[in-house]
Design a protein around this motif. Structure first.
Motif, PDB file in Angstrom:
ATOM      1  N   SER A  42      11.563   9.354   0.930  1.00 35.32           N
ATOM      2  CA  SER A  42      11.191   8.460   2.019  1.00 35.32           C
ATOM      3  C   SER A  42       9.794   7.915   1.761  1.00 35.32           C
ATOM      4  O   SER A  42       8.941   8.591   1.191  1.00 35.32           O
ATOM      5  CB  SER A  42      11.236   9.183   3.365  1.00 35.32           C
ATOM      6  N   LEU A  43       9.599   6.683   2.176  1.00 33.36           N
ATOM      7  CA  LEU A  43       8.312   6.020   2.040  1.00 33.36           C
ATOM      8  C   LEU A  43       7.946   5.474   3.405  1.00 33.36           C
ATOM      9  O   LEU A  43       8.695   4.687   3.979  1.00 33.36           O
ATOM     10  CB  LEU A  43       8.400   4.879   1.019  1.00 33.36           C
ATOM     11  N   ALA A  44       6.819   5.917   3.939  1.00 29.89           N
ATOM     12  CA  ALA A  44       6.345   5.431   5.233  1.00 29.89           C
ATOM     13  C   ALA A  44       5.170   4.497   5.001  1.00 29.89           C
ATOM     14  O   ALA A  44       4.275   4.786   4.204  1.00 29.89           O
ATOM     15  CB  ALA A  44       5.911   6.596   6.108  1.00 29.89           C
ATOM     16  N   ILE A  45       5.203   3.375   5.692  1.00 25.91           N
ATOM     17  CA  ILE A  45       4.109   2.407   5.627  1.00 25.91           C
ATOM     18  C   ILE A  45       3.644   2.175   7.054  1.00 25.91           C
ATOM     19  O   ILE A  45       4.433   1.800   7.915  1.00 25.91           O
ATOM     20  CB  ILE A  45       4.571   1.082   5.000  1.00 25.91           C
ATOM     21  N   GLU A  46       2.370   2.432   7.288  1.00 20.33           N
ATOM     22  CA  GLU A  46       1.789   2.205   8.598  1.00 20.33           C
ATOM     23  C   GLU A  46       0.734   1.118   8.504  1.00 20.33           C
ATOM     24  O   GLU A  46       0.035   1.003   7.499  1.00 20.33           O
ATOM     25  CB  GLU A  46       1.144   3.490   9.128  1.00 20.33           C
ATOM     26  N   ASN A  47       0.639   0.333   9.563  1.00 12.98           N
ATOM     27  CA  ASN A  47      -0.395  -0.702   9.671  1.00 12.98           C
ATOM     28  C   ASN A  47      -0.383  -1.662   8.487  1.00 12.98           C
ATOM     29  O   ASN A  47      -1.427  -1.996   7.934  1.00 12.98           O
ATOM     30  CB  ASN A  47      -1.781  -0.067   9.844  1.00 12.98           C
ATOM     31  N   LEU A  48       0.792  -2.105   8.103  1.00 10.18           N
ATOM     32  CA  LEU A  48       0.917  -3.017   6.961  1.00 10.18           C
ATOM     33  C   LEU A  48       0.095  -4.284   7.176  1.00 10.18           C
ATOM     34  O   LEU A  48      -0.513  -4.804   6.248  1.00 10.18           O
ATOM     35  CB  LEU A  48       2.391  -3.372   6.727  1.00 10.18           C
ATOM     36  N   ARG A  49       0.057  -4.758   8.397  1.00 11.80           N
ATOM     37  CA  ARG A  49      -0.683  -5.982   8.713  1.00 11.80           C
ATOM     38  C   ARG A  49      -2.149  -5.844   8.291  1.00 11.80           C
ATOM     39  O   ARG A  49      -2.661  -6.654   7.522  1.00 11.80           O
ATOM     40  CB  ARG A  49      -0.586  -6.267  10.212  1.00 11.80           C
ATOM     41  N   SER A  50      -2.818  -4.798   8.758  1.00 16.06           N
ATOM     42  CA  SER A  50      -4.235  -4.644   8.435  1.00 16.06           C
ATOM     43  C   SER A  50      -4.443  -4.241   6.979  1.00 16.06           C
ATOM     44  O   SER A  50      -5.398  -4.675   6.346  1.00 16.06           O
ATOM     45  CB  SER A  50      -4.913  -3.654   9.374  1.00 16.06           C
ATOM     46  N   HIS A  51      -3.522  -3.432   6.428  1.00 10.79           N
ATOM     47  CA  HIS A  51      -3.653  -3.063   5.018  1.00 10.79           C
ATOM     48  C   HIS A  51      -3.504  -4.283   4.114  1.00 10.79           C
ATOM     49  O   HIS A  51      -4.210  -4.396   3.102  1.00 10.79           O
ATOM     50  CB  HIS A  51      -2.624  -1.989   4.637  1.00 10.79           C
ATOM     51  N   HIS A  52      -2.605  -5.179   4.459  1.00 11.34           N
ATOM     52  CA  HIS A  52      -2.431  -6.390   3.656  1.00 11.34           C
ATOM     53  C   HIS A  52      -3.708  -7.230   3.692  1.00 11.34           C
ATOM     54  O   HIS A  52      -4.171  -7.719   2.668  1.00 11.34           O
ATOM     55  CB  HIS A  52      -1.238  -7.207   4.149  1.00 11.34           C
ATOM     56  N   GLN A  53      -4.282  -7.386   4.861  1.00  6.99           N
ATOM     57  CA  GLN A  53      -5.520  -8.159   4.992  1.00  6.99           C
ATOM     58  C   GLN A  53      -6.649  -7.512   4.190  1.00  6.99           C
ATOM     59  O   GLN A  53      -7.405  -8.206   3.498  1.00  6.99           O
ATOM     60  CB  GLN A  53      -5.918  -8.286   6.462  1.00  6.99           C
ATOM     61  N   GLN A  54      -6.745  -6.194   4.265  1.00  2.00           N
ATOM     62  CA  GLN A  54      -7.782  -5.492   3.512  1.00  2.00           C
ATOM     63  C   GLN A  54      -7.575  -5.656   2.015  1.00  2.00           C
ATOM     64  O   GLN A  54      -8.535  -5.863   1.261  1.00  2.00           O
ATOM     65  CB  GLN A  54      -7.793  -4.007   3.873  1.00  2.00           C
TER      66      GLN A  54
END
Length: 162
Positions: A42-54
């Protein structure tokens, strides 16, 4: 050698225990309750929006964009085809891919894979569990996918259930 392995295992165990103990509950924690127990990976991704911007603002992204291989890709016919496909998807959905990504996967998403024992890896099944921020965007994406499948005659029938 055996003591080194034992020490490494103990250090790894303690590090993991402290990391788990010190971690605050994240948006994916609720989604893990929905994940099948027999998922192999399993792969969990949290806060993709802010991580992408960063990431986009990072020196790493800037350096990657300067690589000759990346520059070659960005000027290739395949990339132009990719951009045309992206534009077609955006037209079908009625929104930009970045907005769709943020609305469907921006809070939290988990990809769970289950590979049946004794079968080839390409027989694995997957499940995407996500915390959707915008139900109307999800509805537009599902409608666009269903419409495309009907046009290509890949979708023979559709039954809606609530």
């Amino acid at each position: 050698m055996r003591n080194r392995r034992l020490n490494f295992a103990l250090l790894l165990g303690l590090t993991t225990a402290f990391a788990v103990e010190g971690r605050a509950a994240g948006p994916a924690d609720e989604l893990f309750r929905l994940m099948p127990r027999d998922a192999g990976v399993s792969l969990a991704i949290e806060n993709l929006r802010s991580h992408h911007q960063q990431f986009q603002a990072s020196p790493l992204a800037e350096g990657l964009n300067r690589l000759p291989a990346v520059q070659s890709w960005l000027t290739s016919a395949r990339f132009r085809e990719f951009e045309q496909a992206r534009a077609g998807i955006e037209a079908a959905i009625g929104d930009q891919i970045a907005n769709v990504r943020d609305d469907l996967f921006g809070e939290a998403a988990i990809l769970a894979l289950h590979g049946p024992q004794g079968k080839a890896f390409d027989q694995a099944r997957g499940l995407l569990i996500t915390q959707v921020r915008s139900r109307p965007v999800l509805d537009r994406v599902i409608t666009a996918i269903n419409d495309a499948q009907r046009r290509d005659e890949g979708l023979k029938s559709l039954t809606e259930r609530t």
